[in-house]
Write a protein that holds these residues in place. Structure first.
Motif, short mmCIF file in Angstrom:
data_model
loop_
_atom_site.label_atom_id
_atom_site.label_comp_id
_atom_site.label_asym_id
_atom_site.label_seq_id
_atom_site.Cartn_x
_atom_site.Cartn_y
_atom_site.Cartn_z
N LYS A 249 0.83 -1.20 0.00
CA LYS A 249 0.00 0.00 0.00
C LYS A 249 0.86 1.25 0.00
O LYS A 249 0.53 2.24 -0.65
CB LYS A 249 -0.92 -0.01 1.22
CG LYS A 249 -2.02 -1.03 1.14
CD LYS A 249 -2.89 -0.97 2.36
CE LYS A 249 -3.97 -2.01 2.30
NZ LYS A 249 -4.84 -1.97 3.47
N ARG A 250 1.97 1.21 0.74
CA ARG A 250 2.85 2.38 0.81
C ARG A 250 3.50 2.65 -0.54
O ARG A 250 3.62 3.80 -0.96
CB ARG A 250 3.90 2.17 1.90
CG ARG A 250 4.79 3.35 2.14
CD ARG A 250 4.01 4.52 2.67
NE ARG A 250 4.91 5.63 2.97
CZ ARG A 250 4.53 6.86 3.19
NH1 ARG A 250 3.26 7.16 3.18
NH2 ARG A 250 5.40 7.80 3.44
N VAL A 251 3.92 1.59 -1.25
CA VAL A 251 4.52 1.77 -2.56
C VAL A 251 3.50 2.41 -3.51
O VAL A 251 3.82 3.33 -4.26
CB VAL A 251 5.03 0.43 -3.13
CG1 VAL A 251 5.42 0.56 -4.58
CG2 VAL A 251 6.21 -0.06 -2.31
N LYS A 252 2.26 1.92 -3.47
CA LYS A 252 1.23 2.49 -4.34
C LYS A 252 0.94 3.93 -3.98
O LYS A 252 0.68 4.75 -4.84
CB LYS A 252 -0.05 1.65 -4.26
CG LYS A 252 0.07 0.34 -4.98
CD LYS A 252 -1.21 -0.44 -4.90
CE LYS A 252 -1.03 -1.80 -5.58
NZ LYS A 252 -2.20 -2.64 -5.44
N LYS A 253 0.98 4.23 -2.68
CA LYS A 253 0.72 5.60 -2.23
C LYS A 253 1.84 6.53 -2.69
O LYS A 253 1.59 7.66 -3.12
CB LYS A 253 0.60 5.62 -0.71
CG LYS A 253 0.29 6.94 -0.13
CD LYS A 253 -1.17 7.25 -0.27
CE LYS A 253 -1.47 8.54 0.49
NZ LYS A 253 -2.77 9.04 0.18
N ILE B 231 -0.95 1.66 -11.39
CA ILE B 231 -0.44 1.24 -12.70
C ILE B 231 0.26 2.42 -13.37
O ILE B 231 1.37 2.30 -13.88
CB ILE B 231 -1.60 0.72 -13.58
CG1 ILE B 231 -2.18 -0.53 -12.93
CG2 ILE B 231 -1.13 0.45 -14.99
CD1 ILE B 231 -3.46 -1.00 -13.54
N ASN B 232 -0.39 3.57 -13.34
CA ASN B 232 0.24 4.78 -13.85
C ASN B 232 0.93 5.49 -12.70
O ASN B 232 0.50 5.40 -11.56
CB ASN B 232 -0.82 5.71 -14.46
CG ASN B 232 -1.51 5.05 -15.64
OD1 ASN B 232 -0.87 4.38 -16.43
ND2 ASN B 232 -2.82 5.23 -15.74
N ILE B 233 1.98 6.19 -13.03
CA ILE B 233 2.73 6.90 -12.00
C ILE B 233 1.93 8.12 -11.56
O ILE B 233 1.35 8.83 -12.39
CB ILE B 233 4.11 7.30 -12.55
CG1 ILE B 233 4.96 6.04 -12.73
CG2 ILE B 233 4.81 8.27 -11.63
CD1 ILE B 233 6.33 6.28 -13.21
N SER B 234 1.90 8.36 -10.25
CA SER B 234 1.13 9.49 -9.73
C SER B 234 1.79 10.81 -10.13
O SER B 234 2.99 10.89 -10.42
CB SER B 234 1.01 9.40 -8.21
OG SER B 234 2.28 9.55 -7.62
N ASP B 235 0.99 11.86 -10.12
CA ASP B 235 1.48 13.18 -10.55
C ASP B 235 2.56 13.72 -9.62
O ASP B 235 3.53 14.33 -10.08
CB ASP B 235 0.31 14.18 -10.62
CG ASP B 235 -0.67 13.80 -11.73
OD1 ASP B 235 -0.23 13.19 -12.72
OD2 ASP B 235 -1.87 14.13 -11.59
#
Length: 167
Positions: free
Chosen positions: A12-16, A21-25
């Motif tokens: 969850k931390r990695v996704k946060k 799937i797409n890199i966050s802004d």
């Protein structure tokens, strides 16, 4: 009906931090300020996900530290701030994860002190081998030996029958 996520707090931390799937802004802008190309940002994300899946990173703090290491390795520009400090730990830490069992003091005695009789309805308790007097212990051993001897007699008779059939 509730929804339970099987993701670990590390996943969850990695996704946060990096996005799904797409890199966050935020991660994109951080990589741009550090001079990291977009394909390297994806590589950092994949590397973190791989290390978490291989259980090389344990805990949210290790994920944060590893991300900062990877960002520092790939960056071409020096940045004074820490990217992981901008993103809160609370949202990604443990929501949807069953907490570990606490070491609470219960009113029950320890398991080794609980003695349950073989048949609870008659309430009869039996002494353990350490509590038996010597005479009762010898009688118990004799009965066990009689059972073994009887079993051996049955086996010998069956072997004799098999031997007679083969002759």
């Amino acid at each position: 009906m509730g929804f339970y996520s099987a993701n670990t707090p590390e996943q969850k931390r990695v996704k946060k931090l990096t996005g799904d799937i797409n890199i966050s802004d935020m991660f994109k802008s951080e990589c741009e300020t550090r001079g990291i190309a977009i394909y390297n940002a994806y590589n950092i994300q994949k590397r973190l996900i791989h290390e978490v899946e291989q259980e090389q990173l344990h805990g949210v703090k290790e994920v944060d530290d590893r991300l900062m290491e990877l960002l520092d390795e790939r960056s071409k520009n020096k940045v004074t701030h820490r990217y992981v400090d901008f993103i809160s730990n609370e949202d990604s830490a443990s929501r949807g994860v069953i907490p570990p069992r606490g070491d609470e003091k219960s009113s029950l005695p320890p398991k080794d002190q609980i003695k349950i009789p073989p048949r609870a309805r008659d309430g009869q308790t039996f002494k353990t081998d350490n509590e038996l007097p010597e005479r009762e212990m010898l009688i118990k051993i004799m009965n066990q030996n009689k059972k073994i001897i009887n079993q051996n007699k049955i086996i010998i008779e069956q072997l004799k029958r098999l031997g007679e059939k083969n002759d």
